[in-house]
Design an enzyme around this catalytic site. Structure first.
Site, PDB file in Angstrom:
ATOM      1  N   ASP A  33       0.834  -1.210   0.000  1.00 61.87           N
ATOM      2  CA  ASP A  33       0.000   0.000   0.000  1.00 61.87           C
ATOM      3  C   ASP A  33       0.868   1.261   0.000  1.00 61.87           C
ATOM      4  O   ASP A  33       1.969   1.260   0.545  1.00 61.87           O
ATOM      5  CB  ASP A  33      -0.904  -0.025   1.246  1.00 61.87           C
ATOM      6  CG  ASP A  33      -2.069   0.944   1.112  1.00 61.87           C
ATOM      7  OD1 ASP A  33      -2.333   1.431  -0.008  1.00 61.87           O
ATOM      8  OD2 ASP A  33      -2.720   1.212   2.135  1.00 61.87           O
ATOM      9  N   HIS A  50       2.109   3.284  -9.239  1.00 61.05           N
ATOM     10  CA  HIS A  50       1.861   1.846  -9.421  1.00 61.05           C
ATOM     11  C   HIS A  50       3.030   1.185 -10.160  1.00 61.05           C
ATOM     12  O   HIS A  50       3.417   0.059  -9.839  1.00 61.05           O
ATOM     13  CB  HIS A  50       0.554   1.627 -10.182  1.00 61.05           C
ATOM     14  CG  HIS A  50      -0.669   2.045  -9.395  1.00 61.05           C
ATOM     15  ND1 HIS A  50      -0.860   1.679  -8.079  1.00 61.05           N
ATOM     16  CD2 HIS A  50      -1.751   2.808  -9.733  1.00 61.05           C
ATOM     17  CE1 HIS A  50      -2.012   2.181  -7.649  1.00 61.05           C
ATOM     18  NE2 HIS A  50      -2.569   2.882  -8.627  1.00 61.05           N
ATOM     19  N   LEU A 144      10.785 -20.318  -4.554  1.00 63.68           N
ATOM     20  CA  LEU A 144       9.869 -19.424  -3.823  1.00 63.68           C
ATOM     21  C   LEU A 144       8.486 -19.549  -4.445  1.00 63.68           C
ATOM     22  O   LEU A 144       8.347 -19.502  -5.668  1.00 63.68           O
ATOM     23  CB  LEU A 144      10.350 -17.972  -3.928  1.00 63.68           C
ATOM     24  CG  LEU A 144       9.409 -16.926  -3.311  1.00 63.68           C
ATOM     25  CD1 LEU A 144       9.452 -16.971  -1.781  1.00 63.68           C
ATOM     26  CD2 LEU A 144       9.743 -15.513  -3.787  1.00 63.68           C
TER      27      LEU A 144
HETATM   28  C1  IPE Z   1      -5.538  -2.660  -0.086  1.00 63.35           C
HETATM   29  O1  IPE Z   1      -5.183  -1.314  -0.217  1.00 63.35           O
HETATM   30  C2  IPE Z   1      -5.496  -3.315  -1.439  1.00 63.35           C
HETATM   31  C3  IPE Z   1      -4.187  -3.446  -2.048  1.00 63.35           C
HETATM   32  C4  IPE Z   1      -3.056  -3.059  -1.536  1.00 63.35           C
HETATM   33  C5  IPE Z   1      -4.166  -4.081  -3.331  1.00 63.35           C
HETATM   34  P1  IPE Z   1      -6.270  -0.165  -0.388  1.00 63.35           P
HETATM   35  O2  IPE Z   1      -5.514   1.106  -0.495  1.00 63.35           O
HETATM   36  O3  IPE Z   1      -7.222  -0.493  -1.469  1.00 63.35           O
HETATM   37  O4  IPE Z   1      -7.055  -0.261   1.004  1.00 63.35           O
HETATM   38  P2  IPE Z   1      -7.852   0.843   1.794  1.00 63.35           P
HETATM   39  O5  IPE Z   1      -8.800   1.489   0.834  1.00 63.35           O
HETATM   40  O6  IPE Z   1      -6.847   1.829   2.293  1.00 63.35           O
HETATM   41  O7  IPE Z   1      -8.521   0.101   2.926  1.00 63.35           O
HETATM   42  C1  IPE Z   2      -1.784   0.262  -3.354  1.00 66.62           C
HETATM   43  O1  IPE Z   2      -1.496   1.626  -3.376  1.00 66.62           O
HETATM   44  C2  IPE Z   2      -2.030  -0.282  -4.745  1.00 66.62           C
HETATM   45  C3  IPE Z   2      -3.418  -0.686  -5.003  1.00 66.62           C
HETATM   46  C4  IPE Z   2      -4.392  -0.652  -4.127  1.00 66.62           C
HETATM   47  C5  IPE Z   2      -3.726  -1.182  -6.342  1.00 66.62           C
HETATM   48  P1  IPE Z   2      -2.632   2.716  -3.307  1.00 66.62           P
HETATM   49  O2  IPE Z   2      -2.979   3.125  -4.690  1.00 66.62           O
HETATM   50  O3  IPE Z   2      -3.765   2.262  -2.445  1.00 66.62           O
HETATM   51  O4  IPE Z   2      -1.857   3.904  -2.585  1.00 66.62           O
HETATM   52  P2  IPE Z   2      -2.484   4.974  -1.580  1.00 66.62           P
HETATM   53  O5  IPE Z   2      -3.093   4.235  -0.446  1.00 66.62           O
HETATM   54  O6  IPE Z   2      -3.510   5.728  -2.380  1.00 66.62           O
HETATM   55  O7  IPE Z   2      -1.321   5.820  -1.185  1.00 66.62           O
HETATM   56 MG    MG Z   3      -4.126   2.465  -0.450  1.00 66.74          MG
END
Ligand code: IPE
Ligand code: IPE
Ligand code: MG
Length: 249
Positions: A33, A50, A144
């Site tokens: 995240d 990303h 792995l």
């Molecule tokens: C969880 O992260 C999903 C992934 C990392 C793929 P999100 O950014 O979607 O989760 P929330 O919205 O903060 O709970």
């Molecule tokens: C995690 O990073 C990737 C996915 C959920 C696909 P985020 O896109 O949720 O990053 P933040 O939370 O907005 O910083």
């Molecule tokens: Mg996120």
């Protein structure tokens, strides 16, 4: 390197029974995240975050191999992530396709076996084809086990397992934890010893709800695109110092 030696010593101590410590984590799960915040801080488009995230995954896979991790499960896209702006979702799907194309040869060479957990039916045809290719191209590898959670939700997984039991006409008296565990997306995936979530968020966000029952949780401030070997080592060292109780004394 000192940390790695410490991990080895801890593993030896744990297995010799001299200390009440868990053995080194063999099964690790990561909620990757913070890509969006990483991009925003750098005044870059979210897709750049990303893309940087895919490179962090590459580094983490290599670090996991070096640290003796056997199974790594990463959260790439949740069932809730479809609610993001359509442009971001479209970019993400493209990035997944590109990343599989770019990484397949190296993963295959490094002995990584990749499998996906989650729904397949909502991915684009191009992505589905790449997912199949990656699974088939790495199927014989043993070094792995990499599990990628895509269009994954822990609740959806349990609902699907339950539906399957009904479809099979299971006798209610035969339904126990093993019956459900055997119908999850990947029954052979080991339950994680440790879950790491990056970016400072303190929640599980529908990841591996069944499998995390007794997993040790570690939350780190690092944004996923900045995650490096040092962060994984630190998390594993923290895990090695914890005592797992499983409800006992
Ligand atoms: C969880 O992260 C999903 C992934 C990392 C793929 P999100 O950014 O979607 O989760 P929330 O919205 O903060 O709970
Ligand atoms: C995690 O990073 C990737 C996915 C959920 C696909 P985020 O896109 O949720 O990053 P933040 O939370 O907005 O910083
Ligand atoms: Mg996120």
């Amino acid at each position: 390197m000192r940390l790695l030696e410490r991990l080895r010593t801890l593993r030896a101590l744990a297995s010799s029974g001299e200390r009440e410590l868990p053995a080194v984590a063999r099964s690790v799960a990561i909620i990757m995240d913070g890509n969006g915040r990483w991009a925003r801080r750098k005044h870059l488009p979210v897709a750049a975050g990303h893309r940087a995230g895919t490179r962090a995954l590459r580094r983490t896979v290599e670090a996991a191999i070096d640290l003796g991790v056997e199974s790594l499960c990463v959260y790439a896209f949740s069932t809730e992530n479809w609610s993001r702006p359509p442009d971001e979702v479209e970019d993400l799907m493209e990035i997944f396709v590109e990343t599989i194309e770019r990484e397949l040869p190296d993963l295959a060479r490094q002995g990584v076996r990749v499998r996906f957990i989650g729904r397949r039916d909502r991915a684009t045809g191009a992505l589905r084809a790449k997912m199949d290719e990656l699974e088939a191209g790495t199927a014989d590898n043993k070094r792995l086990q990499l599990w990628i959670a895509f269009d994954y939700g822990g609740r959806a997984e349990i609902v699907e397992a339950t539906r399957r039991l009904f479809e099979e006409g299971a006798d209610p008296r035969d339904i126990d934890e093993n019956a459900i565990a055997a119908r999850l997306y990947a029954p052979e995936m080991p339950e994680p010893d440790v879950l790491i979530r990056t970016s400072g968020e303190l929640r599980v966000s529908n990841f591996l709800l069944w499998q995390l029952a007794y997993t040790e949780l570690i939350f780190v401030e690092t944004l996923w695109p900045d995650f490096a070997e040092r962060d994984l080592r630190q998390a594993l060292a923290e895990y090695a110092g914890r005592r797992r109780r499983y409800g006992g004394r």
